[in-house]
Design a protein around this motif. Structure first.
Motif, PDB file in Angstrom:
ATOM      1  N   GLY A 162       0.808  -1.210   0.000  1.00 33.19           N
ATOM      2  CA  GLY A 162       0.000   0.000   0.000  1.00 33.19           C
ATOM      3  C   GLY A 162       0.840   1.257   0.000  1.00 33.19           C
ATOM      4  O   GLY A 162       0.525   2.231  -0.687  1.00 33.19           O
ATOM      5  N   LEU A 163       1.936   1.255   0.785  1.00 34.06           N
ATOM      6  CA  LEU A 163       2.832   2.410   0.775  1.00 34.06           C
ATOM      7  C   LEU A 163       3.362   2.675  -0.629  1.00 34.06           C
ATOM      8  O   LEU A 163       3.454   3.828  -1.074  1.00 34.06           O
ATOM      9  N   GLU A 164       3.701   1.608  -1.347  1.00 35.32           N
ATOM     10  CA  GLU A 164       4.248   1.768  -2.683  1.00 35.32           C
ATOM     11  C   GLU A 164       3.178   2.226  -3.676  1.00 35.32           C
ATOM     12  O   GLU A 164       3.475   2.941  -4.640  1.00 35.32           O
ATOM     13  N   LEU A 165       1.929   1.839  -3.447  1.00 31.50           N
ATOM     14  CA  LEU A 165       0.840   2.287  -4.314  1.00 31.50           C
ATOM     15  C   LEU A 165       0.557   3.783  -4.143  1.00 31.50           C
ATOM     16  O   LEU A 165       0.268   4.471  -5.121  1.00 31.50           O
ATOM     17  N   VAL A 188      -3.183  -3.503   2.739  1.00 31.14           N
ATOM     18  CA  VAL A 188      -3.211  -2.470   1.705  1.00 31.14           C
ATOM     19  C   VAL A 188      -4.351  -1.497   1.963  1.00 31.14           C
ATOM     20  O   VAL A 188      -4.201  -0.275   1.821  1.00 31.14           O
ATOM     21  N   GLY A 189      -5.495  -2.025   2.372  1.00 33.25           N
ATOM     22  CA  GLY A 189      -6.636  -1.161   2.639  1.00 33.25           C
ATOM     23  C   GLY A 189      -6.381  -0.153   3.734  1.00 33.25           C
ATOM     24  O   GLY A 189      -6.781   1.015   3.633  1.00 33.25           O
ATOM     25  N   HIS A 190      -5.710  -0.575   4.804  1.00 32.32           N
ATOM     26  CA  HIS A 190      -5.393   0.345   5.899  1.00 32.32           C
ATOM     27  C   HIS A 190      -4.583   1.535   5.391  1.00 32.32           C
ATOM     28  O   HIS A 190      -4.896   2.696   5.705  1.00 32.32           O
ATOM     29  N   VAL A 191      -3.542   1.253   4.619  1.00 29.35           N
ATOM     30  CA  VAL A 191      -2.675   2.333   4.139  1.00 29.35           C
ATOM     31  C   VAL A 191      -3.434   3.260   3.199  1.00 29.35           C
ATOM     32  O   VAL A 191      -3.330   4.496   3.303  1.00 29.35           O
ATOM     33  N   ILE A 192      -4.201   2.691   2.294  1.00 29.19           N
ATOM     34  CA  ILE A 192      -4.914   3.528   1.326  1.00 29.19           C
ATOM     35  C   ILE A 192      -5.937   4.412   2.038  1.00 29.19           C
ATOM     36  O   ILE A 192      -6.050   5.613   1.746  1.00 29.19           O
TER      37      ILE A 192
END
Length: 324
Positions: A162-165, A188-192
């Motif tokens: 997620g950080l990279e996205l 991924v959801g948490h980061v986004i």
């Protein structure tokens, strides 16, 4: 956003202990896919690494902690990819790894676990039976049971994707994420949702393994008696309450797709992106196939999460010519 079990500071710190071979994976717009799907599509490719899946992002964090605690062994249940990742990460840190899997798991995945030096025990049942056996081994031997999605390290390792996205000049309207146990989706959801909250987080699961999706829609744990899907990497029957609680906070939607769409997605990725992927990795493309109107004109990213596939089955599914 309400607080999940995950912590963004720990996720950033995880990048410091994950072997760089698993980090900063390719992210690119695949224009060749777009005429067939009716939207802009970017691929986050998690197959170009030593275990050909995203799972080592989490096992790198787990085994680093175990090594720091002077632990000498760990056990997990796996459909294949987690077992490979834990074997790879454990080998590099001097840990004895045991993996419990169904004897019906993909042979290529089982062979890879053995090749990485882990002890492999097979059970005459599905992944849920493997989980029960792995827990029994951990109790008997007094060693760490690594539980994918429940152990926060597996979620926070996956969350580095997620950080990279979000650390890119491109902003996405939606991110499509394969949904199984939930580590990838919640991570991924948490980061986004924390760093790019306008982006939709959409989880995708096969109709033949719908437990987590049904649980998300019902806002309570829903179990199933069996699974029936070629996407073995996401074929769970018993969602974990703590993981579901996180998923309810970070996912905007959870959808089910047909087996035919999964196969069509694998074929599209082969024909238009040159990628051989396992069925779970094609779930995002399958969702685009089945929901063209919903995504028309939007820019969507999908995480291609694994490439460990039995090639004989792959040729049967996709109709691709077998090598001479």
């Amino acid at each position: 956003m309400q607080q999940t079990r995950l912590d963004t500071a720990r996720i950033r710190a995880a990048r410091q202990v994950i072997d760089p071979v698993f980090l900063d994976t390719p992210l690119y717009r695949c224009e060749a896919l777009e005429p067939a799907l009716g939207c802009a599509v970017s691929i986050k490719l998690e197959t170009a690494n030593p275990v050909r899946s995203f799972k080592a992002r989490g096992t790198e964090v787990v085994t680093t902690l175990l090594a720091d605690e002077d632990s000498r062994a760990a056990v997990c249940a796996s459909a294949g990819n987690l077992g490979q990742a834990l074997a790879w990460s454990g080998r590099g840190r001097g840990l004895d790894i045991t993996v419990v899997a169904s004897r019906f798991a993909t042979r290529a995945k089982l062979d890879a676990i053995r090749a990485l030096g882990a002890r492999l025990e097979l059970v005459d049942g599905d992944h849920e039976m493997a989980r029960e056996r792995a827990a029994a081994i951990a109790r008997h031997d007094g060693i760490r049971l690594v539980e994918d999605s429940l152990d926060i390290e597996t979620c926070e390792g996956a969350a580095t994707i997620g950080l990279e996205l979000v650390d890119t000049t491109t902003s996405f309207d939606a991110v499509l994420i394969a949904l199984g146990g939930g580590a990838l989706a919640t991570g991924v959801g948490h980061v986004i949702k924390e760093l790019a909250p306008a982006t939709e987080v959409i989880c995708v699961q096969p109709q033949g393994a719908p437990a987590m999706t049904r649980s998300w829609h019902g806002r309570r744990v829903v179990t199933t008696d069996a699974t029936d899907t070629i996407a073995d990497g996401v074929a769970g029957r018993r969602p974990l309450p703590a993981v579901l609680a996180d998923l309810l906070l970070v996912a905007d939607d959870a959808v089910l797709v047909q087996e035919a769409s999964i196969i069509a997605g694998m074929r599209l990725l082969l024909d238009h992106a040159g990628l051989v992927v396992e069925p779970s990795a094609a779930l995002g493309i399958a969702a685009l196939i089945e929901n063209r109107d919903r995504f028309a004109g939007r820019h969507v990213a999908t995480v291609v999460c694994g490439g460990n596939v039995d090639m004989a089955a792959y040729h049967r599914w996709t109709g691709a010519a077998s090598p001479p």
